[in-house]
Design an enzyme around this catalytic site. Structure first.
Site, mmCIF file in Angstrom:
data_model
loop_
_atom_site.group_PDB
_atom_site.id
_atom_site.type_symbol
_atom_site.label_atom_id
_atom_site.label_comp_id
_atom_site.label_asym_id
_atom_site.label_seq_id
_atom_site.Cartn_x
_atom_site.Cartn_y
_atom_site.Cartn_z
ATOM 1 N N GLU A 34 0.835 -1.205 0.000
ATOM 2 C CA GLU A 34 0.000 0.000 0.000
ATOM 3 C C GLU A 34 0.867 1.250 0.000
ATOM 4 O OE1 GLU A 34 -2.303 -0.831 3.530
ATOM 5 O OE2 GLU A 34 -3.004 -2.672 2.601
ATOM 6 N N GLU A 65 -4.700 -6.895 2.340
ATOM 7 C CA GLU A 65 -3.434 -7.504 2.757
ATOM 8 C C GLU A 65 -3.416 -9.013 2.538
ATOM 9 O OE1 GLU A 65 -5.068 -5.265 4.647
ATOM 10 O OE2 GLU A 65 -3.656 -3.616 5.020
ATOM 11 N N ASP A 90 1.255 -3.834 13.212
ATOM 12 C CA ASP A 90 -0.024 -4.017 13.912
ATOM 13 C C ASP A 90 -1.123 -4.568 12.992
ATOM 14 O OD1 ASP A 90 0.500 -1.779 16.385
ATOM 15 O OD2 ASP A 90 1.544 -1.459 14.510
ATOM 16 N N HIS A 134 -1.175 1.060 16.482
ATOM 17 C CA HIS A 134 -0.164 1.555 15.535
ATOM 18 C C HIS A 134 1.225 1.683 16.169
ATOM 19 C CE1 HIS A 134 -3.691 2.795 13.173
ATOM 20 N NE2 HIS A 134 -2.889 2.952 12.149
HETATM 21 C C1 TPP Z 1 -5.760 -3.266 7.881
HETATM 22 C C2 TPP Z 1 -5.142 -1.953 7.633
HETATM 23 N N1 TPP Z 1 -4.398 -1.777 6.528
HETATM 24 C C3 TPP Z 1 -3.822 -0.587 6.278
HETATM 25 C C4 TPP Z 1 -4.010 0.462 7.126
HETATM 26 C C5 TPP Z 1 -3.350 1.791 6.839
HETATM 27 N N2 TPP Z 1 -4.304 2.766 6.384
HETATM 28 C C6 TPP Z 1 -4.932 3.581 7.237
HETATM 29 S S1 TPP Z 1 -6.038 4.553 6.490
HETATM 30 C C7 TPP Z 1 -5.695 3.889 4.990
HETATM 31 C C8 TPP Z 1 -6.409 4.381 3.791
HETATM 32 C C9 TPP Z 1 -7.853 4.265 3.953
HETATM 33 O O1 TPP Z 1 -8.484 4.744 2.828
HETATM 34 P P1 TPP Z 1 -10.051 4.861 2.803
HETATM 35 O O2 TPP Z 1 -10.653 3.624 3.349
HETATM 36 O O3 TPP Z 1 -10.440 5.265 1.438
HETATM 37 O O4 TPP Z 1 -10.373 6.002 3.864
HETATM 38 P P2 TPP Z 1 -9.899 7.519 3.869
HETATM 39 O O5 TPP Z 1 -8.566 7.562 4.553
HETATM 40 O O6 TPP Z 1 -9.833 7.985 2.473
HETATM 41 O O7 TPP Z 1 -10.902 8.236 4.685
HETATM 42 C C10 TPP Z 1 -4.709 2.917 5.092
HETATM 43 C C11 TPP Z 1 -4.155 2.169 3.967
HETATM 44 C C12 TPP Z 1 -4.787 0.239 8.283
HETATM 45 N N3 TPP Z 1 -4.981 1.216 9.198
HETATM 46 N N4 TPP Z 1 -5.341 -0.961 8.499
#
Ligand code: TPP
Lengths: 340, 319
Positions: A34, A65, A90, A134
């Site tokens: 990602e 993932e 995490d 985190h």
């Molecule tokens: C399982 C997991 N994978 C990756 C992340 C890291 N992460 C946090 S927010 C995010 C993007 C989320 O995008 P979206 O669902 O479109 O929400 P937005 O941030 O645009 O509100 C990622 C990849 C996480 N917190 N949890």
């Protein structure tokens, strides 16, 4: 002067350079995860790769993932050498099945007939108040399960050398890098997160601890931030006539018993410090190894310092209370020295 | 709705300021009165208020890592919420949770830092409601990026199978951190995925609070009547970075000023005035009142004490 020519790199750049060198050398190496493309990785570990190698070999993935780590496994079985990034350790919970039931077991279950030459890299560590989901380190969780090499380098030099070793290794390697040691613009700037890194490709073994400070009175074993804190504590202890030897564990699995045992045989005292949870953890493992193997060399019971078995709290005074620091290492080593 | 949107926007505007405090000269995420990551929802207000006006205290809401607009719309105690974000002992979680981990059982609100993890929790709340013979519904808010996680698909299948009163609201702000929707999602919009589970889907265009209100009204009524789950996707906009401090190299610098021209709050304000539903004076009163509540919450958070360090050891187990 020679030093004038020395090139200084931050931890993240050292990692990205290692991956770039291996991608140049071997067309089967590719990266996926990602935000590893245009963003260059949230912790900068893939910075500049997409510009060099394009989106065919540097693949941004959806937040899926299980699918992309599983795909790395499938591709590795076909002879590719994927480097996948799980952004924060995490998040392992959503994809652990792929990691420990498949990545770590297929080579064994196949009687060694299936090789999975892949790297799964992930960020660990707290200290900036990012709370319970985190900020974990989880060295022990992965070290506990056989079938993957688990490394946790502490310096830009080792980040580069161990990443190259990890990519070239024919086994799955879980590569844990510490957020605070990446030298990022948005984290506290630590001197230890930038250092001289040679330009060429070089390797650092994946199964060797390193004595980072020699001493004769007590052995302190740490990893990543705790190693750096231990060195600081050792400098303070030195002023009071206590000469501590500090070992940077570097490899969680396999664990380098020899370096630790050699040191304890010399110093006769053991102190282990870990940012991970205390119970069933790295401090317990090392203490057990030492008491099993060189018990009669010890002049005092071993001591250990780690997170007191609570999730990492958010609020600053609470997080400061649970994560070991220089002050507490210093005090507890002093207390250890007072024991008969 | 207007009041909630103004409150949410003003809350986030204040947070931008507070979060920056103490972080210079070199930006240090761990410094200042509000450390850690900070995900703000400026621009995304319609998604939250459009559905929450149909909900009561008894309906469950789960939110993701960007939770403030949902929390405000659901009526989470603003003082305690702000104190939590400041890490104070008067906070919702006594300083243990922080901005991504707000829990207010009084209004059945929770959120979390693991993408998509709130969807199964909402499905569980919906299951409980059904088992207890209530007409309570559960709403899971997620981003469009989260709709690619296993938890999304597994939960919706389950909810469809068990005919649960679950509504999944997908906020399509075009990005999952840096990854544009087109590179993460194989279909144009997530309401289309409803077909895969044999449930209802709706797509709300233009970040429109009124259209969101209408789509939600239907979905909530359907859920309360025992007619099963819905996916609502709303086109919305994130004016700020993914988190505060995000260099945003993945999007054109001109994009945000353009989006701000389409501001949903301004749009609603003009609409209300044009329809002569309220006067300029009444609107100003509403705005003043909303700001006062927010200011009080921040003051409460600043005035509150930090928890005792040793309290870190408590609450691993309850009772
Ligand atoms: C399982 C997991 N994978 C990756 C992340 C890291 N992460 C946090 S927010 C995010 C993007 C989320 O995008 P979206 O669902 O479109 O929400 P937005 O941030 O645009 O509100 C990622 C990849 C996480 N917190 N949890």
């Amino acid at each position: 002067m020679e030093t004038a020519k020395k090139r200084i790199l931050t931890g993240n750049k050292a990692m990205a350079e290692a991956i770039a060198l291996e991608m140049e050398r071997d067309p089967s190496v590719f990266v996926l995860g990602e935000d590893i493309g245009n963003y260059g990785g949230i912790f900068g570990s893939t910075q500049g790769l997409i510009e060099k190698f394009g989106a065919q070999r540097v693949l941004d993935t959806p937040i899926s993932e299980t699918a992309f780590i599983g795909a790395a496994i499938g591709a590795a079985a076909e002879g590719m050498r994927p480097v996948a990034e799980l952004m924060f350790v995490d998040f392992f919970g959503v994809c652990m099945d792929q990691i420990y039931n498949h990545m770590a077991k297929i080579p064994y279950m196949s009687g060694g007939n299936v090789q999975l030459p892949m790297v799964l890299m992930t960020a660990v560590g707290g200290g900036y108040n990012d709370a319970a989901q985190h900020s974990q380190t989880l060295y022990a969780t992965f070290g506990h399960m056989p079938g993957m090499k688990v490394v946790a380098p502490s310096t830009p030099y080792d980040l580069k050398g161990m990443m190259i070793s990890a990519i070239r290794d024919d086994n799955p390697v879980l590569f844990m890098f510490h957020k605070s040691l990446q030298g990022l613009g948005w984290m506290e700037q630590l001197d230890v997160s930038a250092a001289h890194v040679p330009e060429e490709a070089y390797t650092v073994p994946l199964d060797k601890a390193k004595v980072v400070r020699e001493g004769k009175d007590v052995t302190i074993v740490g990893v990543q931030m705790m190693t750096h804190y231990a060195v600081e504590a050792a400098e303070r202890l030195a002023k009071e006539g206590i000469d501590a030897e500090v070992i940077d564990l570097r490899s969680i699995a396999p664990i380098d018993k020899d370096t630790i045992l050699q040191s304890v045989k010399k110093t006769h005292r053991l102190f282990v410090v870990d940012e991970d949870y205390k119970s069933y953890g790295m401090t317990a493992e090392i203490t057990a190894i030492v008491t099993e193997e060189v018990f009669y060399d010890l002049e005092a019971p071993p001591r250990r310092l780690a997170n007191p078995d609570v999730p990492i709290p958010y609020s600053r005074p609470l997080e400061d209370f649970v994560i070991p620091n220089v002050e507490r290492i210093y005090e507890q080593v002093k207390a250890l020295m007072d024991e008969e | 709705m207007y009041e909630q949107m103004v409150k949410s926007r003003y809350y986030e505007d204040q947070m931008v300021e507070v979060y920056t405090e103490g972080k210079a000269p070199v930006f240090n995420i761990g410094a200042g009165p509000v450390p850690g990551e900070m995900h703000l929802s400026t621009g995304q207000e319609p998604a939250a208020v459009g559905i929450c006006v149909h909900l009561t205290k008894d309906d469950t809401v789960t939110a993701p890592h960007r939770p403030h607009h949902h929390a405000i719309a659901k009526g989470v105690d603003l003082k305690k919420m702000t104190a939590e974000i400041f890490g104070k002992e008067t906070g919702l979680g006594k300083g243990k949770g922080g901005h991504m981990h707000l829990f207010d059982p009084d209004v059945k609100f929770s959120c979390g830092g693991i993408v998509a993890a709130g969807i199964p929790h909402a499905a569980g709340a919906a299951l409980a409601s059904k088992m207890q013979g209530r007409d309570w519904v559960a709403v899971a808010f997620i981003g469009e990026g989260a709709a690619n996680a296993g938890a999304f698909h597994e939960s919706l299948n389950l909810a469809a199978l068990w005919n649960l009163p679950l509504i999944v609201v997908v906020e399509d702000n075009s990005y999952g951190i840096s990854v544009p929707k087109a590179s993460s999602t194989a279909v144009a919009s997530n309401d289309l995925r409803a077909a895969a589970y044999g449930i209802s889907g709706a797509y709300v265009k233009g970040n429109d609070p009124i259209a969101m209100y209408k789509a939600s009204e239907e979905a909530v009524a359907r859920a309360r009547a025992g007619q099963g789950p819905t996916i609502i996707e709303i086109e919305t906009h994130r004016y700020l970075g993914h988190f505060q401090g995000d260099p945003e190299l993945y999007r054109d610098k001109a994009e945000v000023p353009g989006l701000r021209q389409l501001d949903p709050i301004l749009k609603l304000r003009n609409m209300l005035l044009e329809a002569e539903q309220v006067s300029e004076k009444e609107i100003e009163k509403i705005e003043k009142q909303a700001k006062k509540i927010v200011d009080e919450a921040y003051q409460f958070a600043r005035d509150s004490k930090y928890p005792e360090p040793e309290s870190a050891l408590k609450d691993v187990f309850t009772s």
